[in-house]
Design a protein around this motif. Structure first.
Motif, PDB file in Angstrom:
ATOM      1  N   VAL A 193       0.912  -1.189  -0.107  1.00  0.00           N
ATOM      2  CA  VAL A 193      -0.010  -0.120   0.043  1.00  0.00           C
ATOM      3  C   VAL A 193       0.669   1.119  -0.153  1.00  0.00           C
ATOM      4  O   VAL A 193       0.649   2.231  -0.890  1.00  0.00           O
ATOM      5  CB  VAL A 193      -1.098   0.089   1.085  1.00  0.00           C
ATOM      6  N   GLU A 194       2.050   1.233   0.942  1.00  0.00           N
ATOM      7  CA  GLU A 194       2.715   2.609   0.933  1.00  0.00           C
ATOM      8  C   GLU A 194       3.546   2.618  -0.336  1.00  0.00           C
ATOM      9  O   GLU A 194       3.458   3.941  -0.919  1.00  0.00           O
ATOM     10  CB  GLU A 194       3.796   2.128   1.841  1.00  0.00           C
ATOM     11  N   TRP A 195       3.995   1.612  -1.190  1.00  0.00           N
ATOM     12  CA  TRP A 195       4.558   1.776  -2.425  1.00  0.00           C
ATOM     13  C   TRP A 195       3.720   2.177  -3.418  1.00  0.00           C
ATOM     14  O   TRP A 195       3.885   3.167  -4.358  1.00  0.00           O
ATOM     15  CB  TRP A 195       5.046   0.427  -2.854  1.00  0.00           C
ATOM     16  N   THR A 196       2.456   1.738  -3.502  1.00  0.00           N
ATOM     17  CA  THR A 196       1.319   2.000  -4.511  1.00  0.00           C
ATOM     18  C   THR A 196       0.865   3.298  -4.235  1.00  0.00           C
ATOM     19  O   THR A 196       1.260   4.392  -5.309  1.00  0.00           O
ATOM     20  CB  THR A 196       0.003   1.245  -4.335  1.00  0.00           C
ATOM     21  N   ARG A 197       0.724   3.932  -2.990  1.00  0.00           N
ATOM     22  CA  ARG A 197       0.341   5.467  -2.955  1.00  0.00           C
ATOM     23  C   ARG A 197       1.619   6.397  -3.400  1.00  0.00           C
ATOM     24  O   ARG A 197       1.219   7.349  -4.294  1.00  0.00           O
ATOM     25  CB  ARG A 197       0.025   5.629  -1.254  1.00  0.00           C
ATOM     26  N   ALA A 198       2.924   5.922  -3.075  1.00  0.00           N
ATOM     27  CA  ALA A 198       4.061   6.906  -3.440  1.00  0.00           C
ATOM     28  C   ALA A 198       4.114   7.090  -4.834  1.00  0.00           C
ATOM     29  O   ALA A 198       4.425   7.842  -5.489  1.00  0.00           O
ATOM     30  CB  ALA A 198       5.355   6.320  -2.654  1.00  0.00           C
ATOM     31  N   ALA A 199       4.182   5.701  -5.573  1.00  0.00           N
ATOM     32  CA  ALA A 199       4.210   5.564  -6.815  1.00  0.00           C
ATOM     33  C   ALA A 199       3.285   6.273  -7.674  1.00  0.00           C
ATOM     34  O   ALA A 199       3.682   7.012  -8.925  1.00  0.00           O
ATOM     35  CB  ALA A 199       4.248   3.959  -7.650  1.00  0.00           C
ATOM     36  N   LEU A 200       1.995   6.308  -7.258  1.00  0.00           N
ATOM     37  CA  LEU A 200       0.863   7.134  -7.927  1.00  0.00           C
ATOM     38  C   LEU A 200       0.899   8.693  -7.716  1.00  0.00           C
ATOM     39  O   LEU A 200       0.846   9.416  -8.563  1.00  0.00           O
ATOM     40  CB  LEU A 200      -0.501   6.580  -7.393  1.00  0.00           C
ATOM     41  N   ASP A 201       1.754   8.990  -6.484  1.00  0.00           N
ATOM     42  CA  ASP A 201       1.808  10.263  -6.070  1.00  0.00           C
ATOM     43  C   ASP A 201       2.977  10.975  -7.028  1.00  0.00           C
ATOM     44  O   ASP A 201       2.942  12.199  -7.306  1.00  0.00           O
ATOM     45  CB  ASP A 201       2.019  10.578  -4.457  1.00  0.00           C
ATOM     46  N   ASP A 202       4.278  10.315  -7.160  1.00  0.00           N
ATOM     47  CA  ASP A 202       5.397  10.832  -7.654  1.00  0.00           C
ATOM     48  C   ASP A 202       5.219  10.715  -9.294  1.00  0.00           C
ATOM     49  O   ASP A 202       5.963  11.480  -9.884  1.00  0.00           O
ATOM     50  CB  ASP A 202       6.401  10.382  -7.057  1.00  0.00           C
ATOM     51  N   ARG A 203       4.455  10.084  -9.676  1.00  0.00           N
ATOM     52  CA  ARG A 203       4.181   9.904 -11.108  1.00  0.00           C
ATOM     53  C   ARG A 203       5.498   9.359 -12.201  1.00  0.00           C
ATOM     54  O   ARG A 203       5.468   9.728 -13.261  1.00  0.00           O
ATOM     55  CB  ARG A 203       3.441  11.085 -11.703  1.00  0.00           C
ATOM     56  N   THR A 204       6.233   8.699 -11.523  1.00  0.00           N
ATOM     57  CA  THR A 204       7.503   8.349 -12.233  1.00  0.00           C
ATOM     58  C   THR A 204       7.405   7.237 -13.170  1.00  0.00           C
ATOM     59  O   THR A 204       7.916   6.824 -13.948  1.00  0.00           O
ATOM     60  CB  THR A 204       8.802   8.504 -11.400  1.00  0.00           C
ATOM     61  N   THR A 205       6.454   6.417 -12.446  1.00  0.00           N
ATOM     62  CA  THR A 205       5.908   5.244 -13.285  1.00  0.00           C
ATOM     63  C   THR A 205       4.446   5.440 -13.756  1.00  0.00           C
ATOM     64  O   THR A 205       3.743   5.891 -13.007  1.00  0.00           O
ATOM     65  CB  THR A 205       5.879   4.180 -12.401  1.00  0.00           C
ATOM     66  N   HIS A 206       4.210   4.920 -15.050  1.00  0.00           N
ATOM     67  CA  HIS A 206       2.898   5.316 -15.384  1.00  0.00           C
ATOM     68  C   HIS A 206       1.676   4.578 -14.534  1.00  0.00           C
ATOM     69  O   HIS A 206       2.283   3.418 -14.257  1.00  0.00           O
ATOM     70  CB  HIS A 206       2.657   4.606 -17.016  1.00  0.00           C
ATOM     71  N   PRO A 207       0.551   5.338 -14.459  1.00  0.00           N
ATOM     72  CA  PRO A 207      -0.380   4.633 -13.384  1.00  0.00           C
ATOM     73  C   PRO A 207      -0.997   3.294 -13.657  1.00  0.00           C
ATOM     74  O   PRO A 207      -1.201   2.299 -12.948  1.00  0.00           O
ATOM     75  CB  PRO A 207      -1.417   5.733 -13.280  1.00  0.00           C
ATOM     76  N   LEU A 208      -1.074   3.024 -15.195  1.00  0.00           N
ATOM     77  CA  LEU A 208      -1.438   1.634 -15.563  1.00  0.00           C
ATOM     78  C   LEU A 208      -0.333   0.548 -15.060  1.00  0.00           C
ATOM     79  O   LEU A 208      -0.879  -0.515 -14.576  1.00  0.00           O
ATOM     80  CB  LEU A 208      -1.572   1.487 -16.887  1.00  0.00           C
ATOM     81  N   LEU A 209       0.807   0.797 -15.117  1.00  0.00           N
ATOM     82  CA  LEU A 209       1.824   0.173 -14.539  1.00  0.00           C
ATOM     83  C   LEU A 209       1.705  -0.066 -13.210  1.00  0.00           C
ATOM     84  O   LEU A 209       1.865  -1.342 -12.525  1.00  0.00           O
ATOM     85  CB  LEU A 209       3.175   0.350 -15.068  1.00  0.00           C
ATOM     86  N   VAL A 210       1.582   0.891 -12.402  1.00  0.00           N
ATOM     87  CA  VAL A 210       1.546   0.833 -10.949  1.00  0.00           C
ATOM     88  C   VAL A 210       0.257   0.012 -10.510  1.00  0.00           C
ATOM     89  O   VAL A 210       0.520  -0.939  -9.720  1.00  0.00           O
ATOM     90  CB  VAL A 210       1.068   2.149 -10.391  1.00  0.00           C
ATOM     91  N   ILE A 211      -0.808   0.050 -11.380  1.00  0.00           N
ATOM     92  CA  ILE A 211      -1.955  -0.716 -11.111  1.00  0.00           C
ATOM     93  C   ILE A 211      -1.756  -2.044 -11.198  1.00  0.00           C
ATOM     94  O   ILE A 211      -2.204  -2.871 -10.568  1.00  0.00           O
ATOM     95  CB  ILE A 211      -3.335  -0.085 -11.825  1.00  0.00           C
ATOM     96  N   ALA A 212      -1.213  -2.470 -12.525  1.00  0.00           N
ATOM     97  CA  ALA A 212      -0.786  -3.678 -12.795  1.00  0.00           C
ATOM     98  C   ALA A 212       0.063  -4.436 -11.751  1.00  0.00           C
ATOM     99  O   ALA A 212      -0.407  -5.625 -11.334  1.00  0.00           O
ATOM    100  CB  ALA A 212      -0.208  -4.065 -14.249  1.00  0.00           C
TER     101      ALA A 212
END
Length: 350
Positions: A169-188
């Protein structure tokens, strides 16, 4: 487990799929200019497909038509079979997600609450719903007689689960916030790791698809309620499980192979949006080709599920004989289906 996408090679195929999906996301405002009642009808059909498919993936035997009948009577609040209980719970949670996605951030508490609501109608699951697992729940293979013949995939242990969920959960929230990884890849990545952890005693597959929808909505993919991703997964179930296993088998190592699952996930999203494009085109053709009263009858059938001639007369104010003629034409063109004869006759979606 590693959650970052550093070991994922962003191939031209992945880039092309992301670009296609994002183009549709951007064009949705223009594509979604159908009248509100038409969009409402599309959403109802997609919701029925999603609930039916997601529960059937996990073993339910209810058809979409049986799901539709059950949804029209949810106020009864008493469901005799486990299949009915699962459908009712999935319907409740999907409605919550569609109505309040903006307010449901990805937190452990929200995930547990969604799990609790997903299993709310199942007495069998009362003890563990809304709580992480306390017993191992490895994914096993069974023979034709239901006897376990081996473990297909070892999920996280009950001891590991709280820590791993907190990290995910912590990684997902951070990855969606900083937007360095495309959100579709984060969700996958979130989805495949969630299923690898298998944090709850039961309901993990259904909850993973609810959370996928939630994350897509929160990332701006507003068209998601109008086309069923779950039905795409049901139709490609063998590929779904194969992609999961190929990626999950590497997650505990230093170099997870995300690509098998990411490619499957993006292709499923591609099919989801293609189905919606086709549905919108058909809706526009129907609206342009049918008489106004026929279109009104179709909208009523989709909103109400089933209609009698008397109900249509009352709701439209049109002449009874005129309505009969329109109904005959709609049935012959497969837009509606006639059920029963005589005074018991009613009409539903084709």
């Amino acid at each position: 487990m590693r959650f970052d996408a550093d070991t994922l090679t962003i191939s031209p195929q992945i880039l092309s799929l992301i670009a296609e999906i994002d183009e549709f996301k951007g064009a949705w405002k223009a594509l979604g200019t159908l009248a509100p009642e038409r969009l409402s009808a599309l959403r109802r059909v997609a919701t029925i497909e999603s609930i039916g498919s997601s529960t059937r993936i996990e073993g339910s035997r209810l058809s979409d038509r049986e799901v539709e009948r059950l949804l029209s009577n949810l106020e009864i609040q008493k469901f005799e079979t486990r299949d009915e209980q699962e459908v009712a719970g999935y319907a409740d949670v999907m409605e919550t997600v569609f109505a309040h996605a903006d307010a449901i951030d990805i937190t452990e508490n929200h995930i547990k609450q969604l799990h609790r609501d997903l299993l709310a109608h199942s007495a069998k699951d009362e003890r563990h719903r809304g709580h992480y697992k306390t017993n191992p729940n490895h994914v096993s293979a069974f023979d034709a007689e239901g006897k376990e013949i081996g473990v297909v995939f070892e999920t996280a242990s009950p001891f590991e689960t709280p820590r791993m969920m907190a990290e995910l959960v912590e990684w997902t929230r951070a990855a969606l916030d900083d937007r360095t990884t495309h959100p579709l890849l984060v969700i996958a990545i979130f989805t495949v790791v969630f299923l690898a952890i298998h944090p709850f005693q039961d309901g993990n597959g259904r909850l993973s698809r609810v959370l996928t929808t939630l994350l897509l909505l929160r990332c701006g993919y507003a068209y998601v309620p109008y086309s069923s991703l779950e039905s795409v997964i049901e139709q490609t179930k063998e590929s779904y499980y194969l992609a999961l296993r190929r990626t999950q088998g590497t997650i505990r190592g230093d170099a997870p192979e995300w690509e098998p699952w990411v490619l499957y996930f993006l292709r499923a999203l591609q099919q989801q949006k293609q189905k919606l494009e086709a549905k919108i085109e058909r809706e526009r053709i129907v609206i342009g080709a049918l008489p106004a009263l026929s279109v009104q009858i179709l909208e009523l059938a989709r909103d109400h599920g089933r209609l009698t001639i008397g109900q249509i007369v009352k709701l439209t104010g049109a002449n009874r004989n005129t309505i009969k003629k329109h109904l005959k034409d709609l049935v012959s063109s497969s837009h509606l289906t006639q059920h029963g004869t005589g005074k018991g006759t009613w009409y539903g979606r084709g």
